[in-house]
Design an enzyme around this catalytic site. Structure first.
Site, PDB file in Angstrom:
ATOM      1  N   CYS A  40       0.834  -1.204   0.000  1.00 47.58           N
ATOM      2  CA  CYS A  40       0.000   0.000   0.000  1.00 47.58           C
ATOM      3  C   CYS A  40       0.866   1.252   0.000  1.00 47.58           C
ATOM      4  O   CYS A  40       1.873   1.338   0.713  1.00 47.58           O
ATOM      5  CB  CYS A  40      -0.918   0.003   1.214  1.00 47.58           C
ATOM      6  N   CYS A  51       0.406   4.764   6.855  1.00 48.86           N
ATOM      7  CA  CYS A  51      -0.241   4.616   8.164  1.00 48.86           C
ATOM      8  C   CYS A  51       0.728   3.929   9.122  1.00 48.86           C
ATOM      9  O   CYS A  51       1.181   2.809   8.870  1.00 48.86           O
ATOM     10  CB  CYS A  51      -1.526   3.810   8.035  1.00 48.86           C
ATOM     11  N   CYS A  84       0.436   0.098  10.264  1.00 42.01           N
ATOM     12  CA  CYS A  84      -0.007  -0.929   9.319  1.00 42.01           C
ATOM     13  C   CYS A  84       1.130  -1.764   8.744  1.00 42.01           C
ATOM     14  O   CYS A  84       2.085  -1.223   8.165  1.00 42.01           O
ATOM     15  CB  CYS A  84      -0.796  -0.278   8.186  1.00 42.01           C
ATOM     16  N   CYS A 128     -16.692  -9.077   4.934  1.00 43.38           N
ATOM     17  CA  CYS A 128     -15.987  -7.830   4.660  1.00 43.38           C
ATOM     18  C   CYS A 128     -14.744  -8.109   3.827  1.00 43.38           C
ATOM     19  O   CYS A 128     -13.965  -9.020   4.152  1.00 43.38           O
ATOM     20  CB  CYS A 128     -15.588  -7.147   5.960  1.00 43.38           C
TER      21      CYS A 128
END
Length: 330
Positions: A58, A62, A65, A102
């Site tokens: 990604c 963050c 993470c 999810c």
């Protein structure tokens, strides 16, 4: 005449939310439990299962993470899963007792080229009788409408923390970026799943700031996940927590209770970090108004209690799963 504390408000002040945190613990939990009973059966807990459909790599930074390309956590990046593989996981989740499935992708934002494949996944999961949820990063208004048309029920986009601490967590997207995506989701007619992470080194005022922000949105989140940071070696915030210590369990319960009071109709989800919580701590969280959990042994890349552990916990606490309309009809 005093306002019913069970009635949703959107005019909370930060000082009022801080005052809730400062209430004596027993009184706070009692107040939250009372409000909880106004809207929900306190013995029922909704169960979701989360799958990482695209792991690692990604572009966001963050600080908590494991999937950020900015940090060396030993996680190998993967490609977007095939739709049939996702549906197989969804069927297993349904068999394990989940009523909501999810799907999470480690992206900064959804790319238009991936939308058709995601739409196929969503439609397939929906056809299984499961509620559908996705977290795919930032969305445009058109992308939100396409996901809604495919059958997506919920979109998860957390605020992570309060606005004053936000820059300590992530700098590759702004607070306003998050609010804009939530607006697109609401305007497309989807339900919002929005909460945050505690135990990242933030102050109580920052936790109050997070809940104040959620409580003053145009619509309260339909699901409100309260995550306890799972410290991952190699991430700035994970390394910090390993050095300085995790959030106090009672302070975590306070956060759950305040979430229930300021967003009384939300499903408050006891999310990441449950794998290391004692049954007693989880019981206090349920008493304080949590009424949703993730099941399955993994949350994206971090551990979660296995099915037999949750079965024992539900039996110990006399809890029962929430039944969806689809399950009731079946």
């Amino acid at each position: 005449m005093a306002q019913d504390p069970s009635t949703p408000r959107h005019d909370w002040t930060l000082e009022e939310v801080e005052a809730l945190f400062a209430r004596p613990f027993m009184e706070l939990v009692y107040a939250a439990a009372t409000v909880h009973r106004r809207w929900f059966d306190p013995s029922e807990v909704q169960r979701s299962q989360l799958l990482s459909i695209k792991t690692g790599g990604c572009a966001e930074n963050c600080g908590y993470c494991s999937q950020s390309a900015s940090f060396d956590t030993g996680l190998k990046a993967g490609k977007l899963m095939d739709a049939q593989a996702v549906l197989a996981e969804a069927m297993a989740a349904r068999a394990g007792g989940a009523d909501r499935f999810c799907m999470g992708a480690a992206w900064r934002e959804l790319k238009d080229r991936d939308t058709p494949k995601l739409a196929a996944m969503i439609a397939g999961v929906k056809a299984l009788g499961l509620e559908t949820c996705a977290t795919l990063g930032m969305l445009t208004a058109d992308q939100a409408r396409q996901l809604k048309a495919a059958g997506l029920d919920y979109y998860n986009h957390n605020l992570d923390t309060g606005p004053e601490y936000y820059a300590e967590v992530v700098t590759t997207r702004t607070w306003g970026d998050r609010l804009e995506t939530l607006r697109h989701v609401r305007e497309a007619g989807m339900s919002t799943c929005c909460g945050g992470i505690v135990g990242m080194g933030e102050s109580r005022r920052d936790r109050a700031g997070l809940l104040h922000a959620l409580a003053t949105l145009p619509e309260h989140p339909d699901s409100l996940p309260v995550n306890a940071l799972v410290p991952v070696t190699g991430t700035p915030l994970g390394d910090r927590v390993k050095r300085d210590g995790e959030i106090d369990p009672i302070e975590f319960v306070r956060t759950v209770a305040v979430a229930r009071l300021v967003c009384p109709k939300a499903r408050v989800r006891l999310s990441a970090g449950r794998e290391t919580m004692s049954p007693e701590m989880q019981a206090l969280c349920f008493l304080a108004g949590a009424n949703s959990i993730f099941i399955g042994g993994k949350l994206l890349t971090t551990p979660n209690p296995e099915q037999d552990e949750d079965a024992r916990l539900f039996a110990l606490l006399d809890l029962k799963p929430t039944e969806t309309a689809a399950q009731t009809a079946a």
